[in-house]
Design an enzyme around this catalytic site. Sequence first.
Site, PDB file in Angstrom:
ATOM      1  N   ASP A  38     -17.863   8.656   0.244  1.00 57.90           N
ATOM      2  CA  ASP A  38     -18.641   9.414   0.569  1.00 57.90           C
ATOM      3  C   ASP A  38     -19.995  10.060   0.581  1.00 57.90           C
ATOM      4  O   ASP A  38     -21.054   9.993   0.629  1.00 57.90           O
ATOM      5  CB  ASP A  38     -17.812  10.671   0.412  1.00 57.90           C
ATOM      6  CG  ASP A  38     -16.588  11.184   1.540  1.00 57.90           C
ATOM      7  OD1 ASP A  38     -16.741  10.227   2.377  1.00 57.90           O
ATOM      8  OD2 ASP A  38     -16.188  12.233   1.463  1.00 57.90           O
ATOM      9  N   ASP A  39     -20.310   9.675  -1.257  1.00 57.23           N
ATOM     10  CA  ASP A  39     -21.161   9.711  -2.140  1.00 57.23           C
ATOM     11  C   ASP A  39     -22.234   8.770  -1.921  1.00 57.23           C
ATOM     12  O   ASP A  39     -23.763   9.212  -1.607  1.00 57.23           O
ATOM     13  CB  ASP A  39     -20.368   9.103  -3.007  1.00 57.23           C
ATOM     14  CG  ASP A  39     -21.141  10.374  -4.684  1.00 57.23           C
ATOM     15  OD1 ASP A  39     -20.586  11.473  -4.001  1.00 57.23           O
ATOM     16  OD2 ASP A  39     -20.954  10.039  -6.025  1.00 57.23           O
ATOM     17  N   LEU A  86     -22.775  21.121   9.010  1.00 56.03           N
ATOM     18  CA  LEU A  86     -22.765  21.802   7.990  1.00 56.03           C
ATOM     19  C   LEU A  86     -23.250  21.143   7.003  1.00 56.03           C
ATOM     20  O   LEU A  86     -23.774  20.247   7.505  1.00 56.03           O
ATOM     21  CB  LEU A  86     -21.433  22.130   6.801  1.00 56.03           C
ATOM     22  CG  LEU A  86     -20.443  23.449   7.458  1.00 56.03           C
ATOM     23  CD1 LEU A  86     -19.269  23.108   6.838  1.00 56.03           C
ATOM     24  CD2 LEU A  86     -21.339  25.070   7.841  1.00 56.03           C
ATOM     25  N   LYS A 118     -13.464  23.259   1.783  1.00 51.78           N
ATOM     26  CA  LYS A 118     -13.354  22.752   2.030  1.00 51.78           C
ATOM     27  C   LYS A 118     -13.074  21.360   2.445  1.00 51.78           C
ATOM     28  O   LYS A 118     -12.498  20.421   1.486  1.00 51.78           O
ATOM     29  CB  LYS A 118     -15.299  21.791   1.862  1.00 51.78           C
ATOM     30  CG  LYS A 118     -15.904  21.185   3.582  1.00 51.78           C
ATOM     31  CD  LYS A 118     -17.220  20.861   3.179  1.00 51.78           C
ATOM     32  CE  LYS A 118     -17.754  19.799   3.661  1.00 51.78           C
ATOM     33  NZ  LYS A 118     -17.121  18.744   4.866  1.00 51.78           N
ATOM     34  N   ARG A 139     -14.221  17.152  17.081  1.00 53.98           N
ATOM     35  CA  ARG A 139     -14.818  18.031  17.701  1.00 53.98           C
ATOM     36  C   ARG A 139     -16.025  17.179  18.191  1.00 53.98           C
ATOM     37  O   ARG A 139     -17.797  17.553  19.077  1.00 53.98           O
ATOM     38  CB  ARG A 139     -16.019  18.106  15.884  1.00 53.98           C
ATOM     39  CG  ARG A 139     -16.949  18.443  15.986  1.00 53.98           C
ATOM     40  CD  ARG A 139     -17.402  18.624  14.496  1.00 53.98           C
ATOM     41  NE  ARG A 139     -17.722  17.692  14.093  1.00 53.98           N
ATOM     42  CZ  ARG A 139     -18.142  17.165  12.351  1.00 53.98           C
ATOM     43  NH1 ARG A 139     -18.558  18.799  11.871  1.00 53.98           N
ATOM     44  NH2 ARG A 139     -17.983  15.968  11.647  1.00 53.98           N
ATOM     45  N   GLU A 173      -8.922  22.449  10.543  1.00 51.73           N
ATOM     46  CA  GLU A 173      -9.181  20.878   9.673  1.00 51.73           C
ATOM     47  C   GLU A 173      -7.426  20.571   9.938  1.00 51.73           C
ATOM     48  O   GLU A 173      -6.744  20.943  10.228  1.00 51.73           O
ATOM     49  CB  GLU A 173     -10.156  21.159   8.087  1.00 51.73           C
ATOM     50  CG  GLU A 173     -10.425  19.979   8.112  1.00 51.73           C
ATOM     51  CD  GLU A 173     -12.078  19.347   8.300  1.00 51.73           C
ATOM     52  OE1 GLU A 173     -12.858  20.180   9.345  1.00 51.73           O
ATOM     53  OE2 GLU A 173     -12.233  18.506   7.953  1.00 51.73           O
TER      54      GLU A 173
HETATM   55  S1  IVH Z   1     -16.985  26.232   9.114  1.00 48.69           S
HETATM   56  C1  IVH Z   1     -19.703  26.651  12.094  1.00 48.69           C
HETATM   57  N1  IVH Z   1     -14.847  25.978   7.471  1.00 48.69           N
HETATM   58  O1  IVH Z   1     -16.428  20.228   7.200  1.00 48.69           O
HETATM   59  C2  IVH Z   1     -19.520  26.283  10.798  1.00 48.69           C
HETATM   60  N2  IVH Z   1     -15.452  24.070   8.023  1.00 48.69           N
HETATM   61  O2  IVH Z   1     -19.225  19.318   7.322  1.00 48.69           O
HETATM   62  C3  IVH Z   1     -17.730  25.065  10.878  1.00 48.69           C
HETATM   63  N3  IVH Z   1     -14.839  21.950   7.029  1.00 48.69           N
HETATM   64  O3  IVH Z   1     -17.009  19.948  10.500  1.00 48.69           O
HETATM   65  C4  IVH Z   1     -17.129  24.783   9.973  1.00 48.69           C
HETATM   66  N4  IVH Z   1     -12.941  23.752   5.726  1.00 48.69           N
HETATM   67  O4  IVH Z   1     -14.986  19.880  10.493  1.00 48.69           O
HETATM   68  C5  IVH Z   1     -15.477  24.925   7.848  1.00 48.69           C
HETATM   69  N5  IVH Z   1     -13.110  26.219   5.778  1.00 48.69           N
HETATM   70  C6  IVH Z   1     -13.754  25.023   6.214  1.00 48.69           C
HETATM   71  C7  IVH Z   1     -13.773  23.995   6.141  1.00 48.69           C
HETATM   72  C8  IVH Z   1     -14.679  23.395   7.379  1.00 48.69           C
HETATM   73  C9  IVH Z   1     -13.344  21.520   6.525  1.00 48.69           C
HETATM   74  C10 IVH Z   1     -15.388  20.919   8.286  1.00 48.69           C
HETATM   75  C11 IVH Z   1     -15.534  21.054   9.479  1.00 48.69           C
HETATM   76  C12 IVH Z   1     -16.932  21.171   9.231  1.00 48.69           C
HETATM   77  C13 IVH Z   1     -17.153  19.958   8.410  1.00 48.69           C
HETATM   78  C14 IVH Z   1     -18.554  19.690   7.961  1.00 48.69           C
END
Ligand code: IVH
Length: 555
Positions: A38-39, A86, A118, A139, A173
């Site tokens: 990932d890094d 995000l 996250k 997605r 998720e």
């Molecule tokens: S909100 C419109 N909340 O991170 C807002 N995403 O890198 C979209 N993800 O696509 C997502 N934990 O798959 C949200 N607590 C969380 C999350 C989260 C993991 C994932 C999700 C998103 C991705 C973006």
Amino acid sequence: MTTPAAVIVDAAAYAQAVEDTVKAAAAYYAGGTSPLDDDAYDQLVRGIAAWETGHPEQVLPDSPTGKVAGGAAEGDVPHTVAMLSLDNVFSPEEFTAWTASLARRIGHDVTVFSAEPKLDGLAIAARYTDGRLTRLITRGDGTAGEDVSHAIGTLEGLPLELAEPVTVEVRGEVLMTTAQFEHANEVRVAHGGQPFANPRGASAGTLRAKERAYTVPMTFFGYGLLPLPDTEAALAARLGELAHSALMAQAAVYGVNTTAATAVPGITATTVEQVLARVQEIAALRATLPFGIDGVVIKADLAADQHTAGSGTRAPRWAIAYKLPAVEKITRLLDVEWNVGRTGIIAPRAVLEPVTIEGSTITYATLHNPADITRRDLRLGDRVMVHRAGDVIPRIEAPVAHLRTGDEQPIVFPEVCPRCGAGIDTSEQRWRCEMGRNCHLVAALSYAAGRDQLDIEGLGHTRVVQLVDAGLVADLADLFTLTREQLLGLERMGATSTDNLLTAIETAKGQPLSRVLCAPKRCSRSRASAPRRPHPSSPSSPNWPRSSTNSPRPG
Ligand code: IVH
């Protein structure tokens, strides 16, 4: 800690970087293991973005910037509302700058933020019709995803039936907890497959695999709740007005799993400082969680603020991912050492090409036992995914099998105890020196009797084992009080050998002080950690050699 951008010097390096990220993203979303951790991926994308800012006319169509899932994912089921990605921040300064730009956009400071972990899995949309789970969609590219409804019934936390007969979409998720991941790899290997390198790859592969002879459970965490075109108008209106925190409470009432049930529940905060404190708290708990997280998602909690901020093509402007340092890196397995503990347990330890995780250089990782090595099909030279969170001992998740070159070598297990040379009890998963706690004693006495120390002719390894086994010696001093009768009572000990040994012991009493000082084991380098020994795992040396650099007497 801010992830630095990779330095891209010219158009050729830029094209290569785009190609590398496209390949990595494709593997990541298809359930394979990305050749970049990932890094490394984040750094490359940042480098690509920096180069594109200076050369906007040369941006390649394949570029991952500005695309959901780096442009890799696909699918044909349209999302009713785009499923976005995000944007990331990596430091308190970047986060504060983001809140300032959000405040400018909406015309005032955000008064309520929500902050939740996250989760490191895959985004999924779960459609409920009249309370019944009818469809699961990935997605994809954000506008359309893949139908993975075959996974209905395998996702813990996503009920088949909601507590109320509502028509809604729950977003969240899908991931594997540590226990689910271990189980999945066991089942997969039992079916002749390669183990997955990490839980995220395991969830991606499992979710997208349609015709598998087996099913393995995964876990769902909701982070979104929205109406569908068929949702009753009053409910649709209400959901549209609820703050994110209230939507999560509603999802929980429906029976959907959310972060509320974990050690790191989503919270609301009213100031930037509170949010940053929560980021620290979640980061501190990360190593103890039974599931992977790679950051904290911070959202403007109120629906009105979200509407005013709006969204770009890739990400909403009202939410941001505060990324935590990567806890997984890919490196190479160079060697396996076999260390003998106080109780005689023989534990393998991986020697790694040094890799930095969260600011620490990792050179060793735990490998639980020989069966674990076999189960995971690890080989010397393998590229391996190494995991280290907090102060927990680093561990190898699994080999990254598709990065194999064919030059990898089998790990050969020791056939005798690497410390004292006695036999090994392999009847249990954890191997143990047959001498148990006496292993150290055997090693210490063999060493003391060696040519460079007391030089006791006739006191080789086998004889030492015999003496310890018979309870005749419990420490070095006991050697000097052995009697003729005691020695004659040992198997294969005739009168001549006994007399010769007693003479040799007598002679040893006259050794100069320097030899005597060297005889106690603590004077020697620890043989248990033994990096200087010829490696047992190389095919040319299947055994530990009985004679070592310390030249104890041959057995
Ligand atoms: S909100 C419109 N909340 O991170 C807002 N995403 O890198 C979209 N993800 O696509 C997502 N934990 O798959 C949200 N607590 C969380 C999350 C989260 C993991 C994932 C999700 C998103 C991705 C973006």
